[in-house]
Write an enzyme that holds these catalytic residues in place. Structure first.
Site, PDB file in Angstrom:
ATOM      1  N   PHE A 144       1.228  -1.145   0.275  1.00  0.00           N
ATOM      2  CA  PHE A 144       0.208  -0.115   0.076  1.00  0.00           C
ATOM      3  C   PHE A 144       1.479   1.518   0.076  1.00  0.00           C
ATOM      4  CE2 PHE A 144      -1.617   2.995   3.290  1.00  0.00           C
ATOM      5  CZ  PHE A 144      -2.781   3.972   2.032  1.00  0.00           C
ATOM      6  N   SER A 145       0.445   2.311  -1.058  1.00  0.00           N
ATOM      7  CA  SER A 145       0.913   3.481  -1.145  1.00  0.00           C
ATOM      8  C   SER A 145       2.872   3.806  -0.766  1.00  0.00           C
ATOM      9  CB  SER A 145       0.838   4.147   0.288  1.00  0.00           C
ATOM     10  OG  SER A 145       1.091   5.477  -0.232  1.00  0.00           O
ATOM     11  N   GLY A 146       3.358   3.636  -0.250  1.00  0.00           N
ATOM     12  CA  GLY A 146       5.046   3.281  -0.315  1.00  0.00           C
ATOM     13  C   GLY A 146       5.472   2.427  -0.578  1.00  0.00           C
TER      14      GLY A 146
END
Length: 603
Positions: A144-146
């Site tokens: 998720f995300s990074g």
């Protein structure tokens, strides 16, 4: 890359591996150190369910910025592991490597095979294989995300380790190679051709000739931290890697969210996308949902864990082939057959189409086809759907069904031919019109009490501009080709995102674009300042919800909107936000071929 979402990518500090140890931490995770040289200086946590069988799968789950490994348990991966019996590894970044605890997805030294953080995570997988009975052909990842940007880095650099992966609010591999470029990658995004993206992914392991990992891509359409454009670019990257085109082979709606599947020539799903309409930056969970056949709840709402009534972990685990009693190396497809209506039957009105399906392990779902296009999906027997045959022309049509098992094998039955005969019911006709650029335009007015003025920039502006004025836009369509005697039964508008600033959808909360319709034009054919307040033939006939890239269709026009379509000349639309923004927040949409008015009518 603020603390919200991906956080701020910082320069990594020198790496050093921790001494070997096993430490119990909060939740159900166990910390493991001494798992290798650990050049990325990451922390490793693992979850081992009870009663594990031999030759079990493994999933690597990577958190976003400002998060921890334990926080990612609340997405539902630990619960799913306990239910479906697979191991989970949760890598964790250290603040000494990145001030916001982001994985360094933009640092070449951390996303190159044999180096940095990707090697550390690969060593975690190796450590699990050494300690437990793990099927090397069933190792997967989700980030998720990074972590959603680190996921494609691992898929590209270690396609020989990972069989599939999920990208949540992330983007394509090598979208950025510096911290500064990382900001641009997240917002507004980086546009490359599918071939260029594919070349970047293939560069992760030059000379690799094996099978590439399958990829599941998830993104909120209202994500203003990592713009939704990243979903499209990631899809283009991995479809190109798999040598397939960028046209979805299956398009459906699951729990009100668009789901698209891209298949190879044999029908195998290689890439899928999930567009989470109206969702911001986060992982979708469903705190009221239990995994099928159990009382285990999927996920817990929290920071970046958004309860939008769909369990991303379940569908990702299903895409990986983890949700059924998957037999290692299962390559045997299910059987499927359309059982009703009978081949050669004549049908009319609404018809119940049924299919039988079976598999040695278990059927995951059955898709129904009309003339080769997927129109419905059923995940439980009896497999059936109600087909409204008045939506197609009279004559011969083909009905089919495609069954999938938990391992991703599939089979199709597409040999049922029926004759549609809806006597006395006119066949609907669908026509699409693009806007007349010369007649289109926008007006800005009223925020400062001044008189309306015509906009001068290219494109159609909506929202509040930098001058503190509000903008309304106008689109004209020549709908005179519709027969004068036609009955209009459905109308909707599709618009295309061009550019924007801020989040015009957030103030006030739930802001939408409203559409007014004029039978003819509001004044002269071209936009005039008086058009701002001129009465419409029908007002607020439909709305368009939040979008920040690509195209977006309105809801169907109201009855008054249908009646306002001009069958003998031009139809003009006026678009404006339902609520006034309190700061500079606007978007530009395209006209001409970028705007389409779709009209369905019966002669």
């Amino acid at each position: 890359m603020s603390a919200v979402g991906c956080g701020s990518p910082e320069e990594a500090s020198p790496r050093e591996a921790a001494p070997e140890a096993v430490l119990e931490v909060e939740s159900s995770l166990t910390q493991v150190t001494g798992f290798g040289t650990n050049p990325g200086n990451l922390l490793m946590y693992r979850h081992v369910p009870t009663g594990m069988p031999a030759n079990a799968p493994l999933v690597v789950v990577m958190h976003g910025c400002t998060q921890t490994a334990a926080a990612m348990e609340n997405t539902g991966w630990t619960a799913a592991a306990n239910l479906y019996k697979f191991y989970v590894v949760y890598p964790q970044q250290q603040s000494g490597n990145n001030a916001s605890s982001c994985f360094n997805w933009f640092e070449p030294g951390d996303i190159t095979r044999g180096q940095g953080e990707v090697l550390s995570i690969k060593q975690m997988v190796d450590a699990m294989k050494s300690a437990y009975s793990i099927d090397a052909s069933r190792v997967y990842l989700s980030g998720f995300s990074g972590g959603g940007y680190m996921a494609p880095a691992l898929l590209a650099t270690y396609p020989d380790v990972f069989s599939a992966g999920a990208i949540n609010s992330g983007g394509p591999y090598k979208c950025a190679l510096t911290m500064t470029a990382g900001f641009n990658c997240m917002s507004p995004g980086v546009d490359k051709t599918p071939a260029a993206w594919g070349d970047l992914a293939r560069s992760g392991y030059s000379g690799y000739t094996g099978a590439w990992p399958r990829v599941s891509i998830w993104h909120g359409t209202s994500d203003f931290t990592v713009k939704p454009m990243n979903l499209t670019e990631a899809m283009e990257q991995w479809t190109n890697v798999h040598g397939i085109d960028q046209t979805a082979d299956t398009t459906e709606t699951v729990s009100n969210f668009p789901h698209k599947v891209y298949r190879d020539g044999s029908g195998n799903a290689k890439v899928e996308t999930w567009e989470m309409t109206g969702m911001g930056h986060g992982v979708p969970v469903d705190a009221q949902y239990s995994f099928p056949g159990s009382s285990t709840v999927c996920g817990t709402a929290g920071a970046y864990l958004l309860d939008v009534n769909i369990c991303a972990v379940y569908y990702q685990a299903q895409f990986f082939g983890l949700t059924g009693a998957v037999t290692p190396g299962d390559t045997t497809p299910p059987t499927v057959n359309v059982t009703a209506p009978a081949n050669g039957a004549t049908v009319s009105g609404t018809v119940t189409v049924t299919a039988s399906a079976s598999d040695a392990v278990g059927v995951a779902r059955v898709e129904f086809l009309v003339d080769g296009s997927t129109v419905s999906t059923d995940t439980a027997a009896p497999y059936e759907f109600a087909w409204n045959s008045t939506g197609v022309s009279n004559g011969t049509h083909t009905l089919g069904a495609r069954a999938f098992d938990a391992a991703g094998n599939q089979a199709t039955d597409n040999d049922t031919s029926v004759t549609v005969s809806n006597s006395g019911t006119p066949t609907p006709v669908t026509v699409s019109f693009t806007s007349i650029t010369g007649d289109d335009g926008y007006i800005k007015a009223n925020a400062d009490g001044s008189a309306p003025a015509l906009g001068t920039l290219t494109g159609l502006a909506l929202g509040r501009g930098t001058d503190g004025k509000y903008n309304r836009s106008f689109m004209s369509f020549d709908t005179s080709s519709i027969p004068d005697t036609a009955t209009v039964t459905r109308v909707y508008l599709t618009v295309t995102y061009s550019s924007g600033s801020g989040d015009p959808w957030s103030t006030p909360a739930g802001n939408t674009l409203l559409i007014d319709v004029k039978n003819g034009t509001f004044n002269a054919a071209t936009t005039e300042t008086a058009d701002w307040a001129t009465a419409a033939t029908a007002s607020s006939v439909a709305s368009i919800g939040s979008f920040t890239s690509g195209t977006k269709a309105s809801g169907d026009f109201s009855g008054a909107g249908l009646s306002a379509i001009n069958l003998t000349g031009k139809t003009q639309l006026r678009l404006g936000f339902s609520g006034n923004q309190t700061a500079t927040q606007y978007l530009f949409v395209k006209d001409g071929t970028g705007a389409t008015l779709t009209v369905v009518y019966t002669p």
